[in-house]
Design a protein around this motif. Structure first.
Motif, PDB file in Angstrom:
ATOM      1  N   ARG A  71      19.573  80.428  66.634  1.00 54.58           N
ATOM      2  CA  ARG A  71      19.553  80.949  65.438  1.00 54.58           C
ATOM      3  C   ARG A  71      19.920  79.385  64.906  1.00 54.58           C
ATOM      4  O   ARG A  71      20.536  78.986  65.186  1.00 54.58           O
ATOM      5  CB  ARG A  71      20.771  81.534  64.861  1.00 54.58           C
ATOM      6  CG  ARG A  71      20.547  82.073  63.588  1.00 54.58           C
ATOM      7  CD  ARG A  71      21.699  83.499  62.858  1.00 54.58           C
ATOM      8  NE  ARG A  71      22.903  83.094  63.357  1.00 54.58           N
ATOM      9  CZ  ARG A  71      23.922  83.994  63.081  1.00 54.58           C
ATOM     10  NH1 ARG A  71      23.518  85.125  62.485  1.00 54.58           N
ATOM     11  NH2 ARG A  71      24.944  83.906  63.601  1.00 54.58           N
ATOM     12  N   PRO A  72      18.652  79.211  63.273  1.00 49.50           N
ATOM     13  CA  PRO A  72      19.291  77.804  62.993  1.00 49.50           C
ATOM     14  C   PRO A  72      20.974  78.120  62.734  1.00 49.50           C
ATOM     15  O   PRO A  72      20.777  78.523  61.778  1.00 49.50           O
ATOM     16  CB  PRO A  72      17.833  77.737  61.615  1.00 49.50           C
ATOM     17  CG  PRO A  72      17.062  78.437  61.641  1.00 49.50           C
ATOM     18  CD  PRO A  72      18.196  79.373  62.705  1.00 49.50           C
ATOM     19  N   GLY A  73      21.358  76.542  62.990  1.00 50.52           N
ATOM     20  CA  GLY A  73      22.649  76.086  62.546  1.00 50.52           C
ATOM     21  C   GLY A  73      23.631  76.887  63.612  1.00 50.52           C
ATOM     22  O   GLY A  73      24.416  77.279  63.141  1.00 50.52           O
ATOM     23  N   GLY A  74      22.925  77.049  64.814  1.00 47.01           N
ATOM     24  CA  GLY A  74      24.199  79.051  65.205  1.00 47.01           C
ATOM     25  C   GLY A  74      25.047  77.845  66.644  1.00 47.01           C
ATOM     26  O   GLY A  74      24.463  76.049  66.467  1.00 47.01           O
ATOM     27  N   THR A  75      26.037  78.115  66.977  1.00 46.97           N
ATOM     28  CA  THR A  75      26.228  77.765  67.474  1.00 46.97           C
ATOM     29  C   THR A  75      26.011  77.943  69.046  1.00 46.97           C
ATOM     30  O   THR A  75      26.041  78.926  69.524  1.00 46.97           O
ATOM     31  CB  THR A  75      28.117  77.940  67.190  1.00 46.97           C
ATOM     32  OG1 THR A  75      28.002  78.788  67.727  1.00 46.97           O
ATOM     33  CG2 THR A  75      27.965  77.097  66.032  1.00 46.97           C
ATOM     34  N   VAL A  76      26.244  77.841  69.954  1.00 46.74           N
ATOM     35  CA  VAL A  76      26.114  77.204  71.342  1.00 46.74           C
ATOM     36  C   VAL A  76      27.980  77.509  72.440  1.00 46.74           C
ATOM     37  O   VAL A  76      28.325  76.223  72.113  1.00 46.74           O
ATOM     38  CB  VAL A  76      25.148  77.020  72.316  1.00 46.74           C
ATOM     39  CG1 VAL A  76      25.336  76.703  73.682  1.00 46.74           C
ATOM     40  CG2 VAL A  76      24.026  76.989  71.483  1.00 46.74           C
ATOM     41  N   MET A  77      28.541  78.015  73.183  1.00 49.94           N
ATOM     42  CA  MET A  77      29.658  78.659  74.117  1.00 49.94           C
ATOM     43  C   MET A  77      29.470  78.349  75.478  1.00 49.94           C
ATOM     44  O   MET A  77      28.692  79.239  75.656  1.00 49.94           O
ATOM     45  CB  MET A  77      30.535  79.324  73.279  1.00 49.94           C
ATOM     46  CG  MET A  77      31.848  78.691  74.142  1.00 49.94           C
ATOM     47  SD  MET A  77      32.873  78.105  73.080  1.00 49.94           S
ATOM     48  CE  MET A  77      33.235  78.283  70.902  1.00 49.94           C
ATOM     49  N   GLN A  83      37.575  78.550  80.765  1.00 48.94           N
ATOM     50  CA  GLN A  83      37.639  77.694  79.795  1.00 48.94           C
ATOM     51  C   GLN A  83      36.675  77.902  78.779  1.00 48.94           C
ATOM     52  O   GLN A  83      35.669  77.398  79.832  1.00 48.94           O
ATOM     53  CB  GLN A  83      37.596  76.323  80.662  1.00 48.94           C
ATOM     54  CG  GLN A  83      39.460  75.436  80.883  1.00 48.94           C
ATOM     55  CD  GLN A  83      39.230  74.763  81.427  1.00 48.94           C
ATOM     56  OE1 GLN A  83      38.792  74.722  83.036  1.00 48.94           O
ATOM     57  NE2 GLN A  83      39.598  73.721  80.380  1.00 48.94           N
ATOM     58  N   PRO A  84      36.671  77.754  77.464  1.00 51.08           N
ATOM     59  CA  PRO A  84      35.609  77.738  76.313  1.00 51.08           C
ATOM     60  C   PRO A  84      35.032  76.294  75.937  1.00 51.08           C
ATOM     61  O   PRO A  84      36.174  74.743  76.378  1.00 51.08           O
ATOM     62  CB  PRO A  84      35.767  78.454  75.425  1.00 51.08           C
ATOM     63  CG  PRO A  84      37.307  78.478  74.945  1.00 51.08           C
ATOM     64  CD  PRO A  84      38.041  78.184  76.863  1.00 51.08           C
ATOM     65  N   PHE A  85      33.529  75.683  75.563  1.00 49.79           N
ATOM     66  CA  PHE A  85      33.506  74.518  75.621  1.00 49.79           C
ATOM     67  C   PHE A  85      32.344  74.735  74.397  1.00 49.79           C
ATOM     68  O   PHE A  85      31.036  75.223  74.592  1.00 49.79           O
ATOM     69  CB  PHE A  85      32.521  73.644  76.689  1.00 49.79           C
ATOM     70  CG  PHE A  85      34.154  73.493  77.265  1.00 49.79           C
ATOM     71  CD1 PHE A  85      34.518  73.171  77.828  1.00 49.79           C
ATOM     72  CD2 PHE A  85      33.917  74.562  78.756  1.00 49.79           C
ATOM     73  CE1 PHE A  85      35.414  72.348  78.999  1.00 49.79           C
ATOM     74  CE2 PHE A  85      34.519  73.874  79.897  1.00 49.79           C
ATOM     75  CZ  PHE A  85      35.663  72.884  79.580  1.00 49.79           C
ATOM     76  N   LEU A  86      32.421  74.002  73.388  1.00 48.96           N
ATOM     77  CA  LEU A  86      31.697  74.385  72.094  1.00 48.96           C
ATOM     78  C   LEU A  86      30.520  72.821  72.416  1.00 48.96           C
ATOM     79  O   LEU A  86      31.288  71.918  72.455  1.00 48.96           O
ATOM     80  CB  LEU A  86      32.259  74.329  70.747  1.00 48.96           C
ATOM     81  CG  LEU A  86      31.018  73.985  69.670  1.00 48.96           C
ATOM     82  CD1 LEU A  86      30.760  75.372  69.304  1.00 48.96           C
ATOM     83  CD2 LEU A  86      32.288  73.793  68.790  1.00 48.96           C
ATOM     84  N   LEU A  87      29.441  73.415  72.236  1.00 49.44           N
ATOM     85  CA  LEU A  87      28.335  73.000  73.007  1.00 49.44           C
ATOM     86  C   LEU A  87      27.834  72.296  71.188  1.00 49.44           C
ATOM     87  O   LEU A  87      27.525  73.319  70.867  1.00 49.44           O
ATOM     88  CB  LEU A  87      27.242  73.162  73.901  1.00 49.44           C
ATOM     89  CG  LEU A  87      28.237  73.489  75.409  1.00 49.44           C
ATOM     90  CD1 LEU A  87      26.225  73.972  76.375  1.00 49.44           C
ATOM     91  CD2 LEU A  87      28.376  72.448  75.915  1.00 49.44           C
ATOM     92  N   ALA A  88      26.878  71.199  71.889  1.00 47.54           N
ATOM     93  CA  ALA A  88      25.882  70.415  71.036  1.00 47.54           C
ATOM     94  C   ALA A  88      24.139  71.291  70.414  1.00 47.54           C
ATOM     95  O   ALA A  88      24.283  71.548  72.159  1.00 47.54           O
ATOM     96  CB  ALA A  88      26.114  69.653  70.516  1.00 47.54           C
TER      97      ALA A  88
END
Length: 150
Positions: A71-77, A83-88
């Motif tokens: 989704r535009p502007g969405g995040t990927v985890m 252990q969670p990591f927020l990706l670009a």
């Protein structure tokens, strides 16, 4: 002549075990795997890999091709073990955010059995791409060692 050039450009397999393989691609080396869910169309196949440049800036950068558009502007985890990591991320791609995160992701991948990558599609539905980590430590080590050779 063209066939010889194609052979020169083809990556060299360095290591393969479990669900992961490592390749020498000339200017970089990578440890790669595809998601557990196999798609009929190779163009839609989710895959992930750690890239090590030979003399360049990437030393274990995680790069992912998502199994679905984001989704535009969405995040990927990314979650490895617990252990969670927020990706670009953008469109169908996600990547690690820098050397500190890359080191933590590689360390987590050495200890866990699997990882999952989650996001939301343009329609708002959640998607999950799952990966088995059997063979990942050896593939990562082979790609890192390959990149140290010049």
């Amino acid at each position: 002549m063209i066939a010889a050039l194609l052979l020169l450009a083809a990556p060299t397999t360095l290591y393969a075990d479990g669900n992961w393989a490592a390749f020498d691609r000339g200017t970089n080396c990578a440890a790669t795997s595809r998601a557990e869910r196999i798609t009929p169309d190779r163009a839609d196949q989710a895959h992930a890999g750690f890239t090590f440049d030979k003399g360049g800036a990437r030393h274990g950068q995680l790069a992912v091709r998502l199994g679905h558009p984001l989704r535009p502007g969405g995040t990927v985890m990314l979650t490895i073990g617990d252990q969670p990591f927020l990706l670009a991320a953008s469109d169908r791609f996600a990547w690690s955010r820098g050397p500190a995160q890359e080191g933590a992701i590689i360390a987590a991948a050495r200890l866990a059995d699997g990882m999952r990558i989650e996001g939301r599609s343009p329609g708002g539905g959640r998607f999950v791409d799952r990966y088995l980590l059997a063979g990942a430590p050896g593939a990562i080590d082979a790609a890192a060692a390959c990149s140290a050779k010049r």
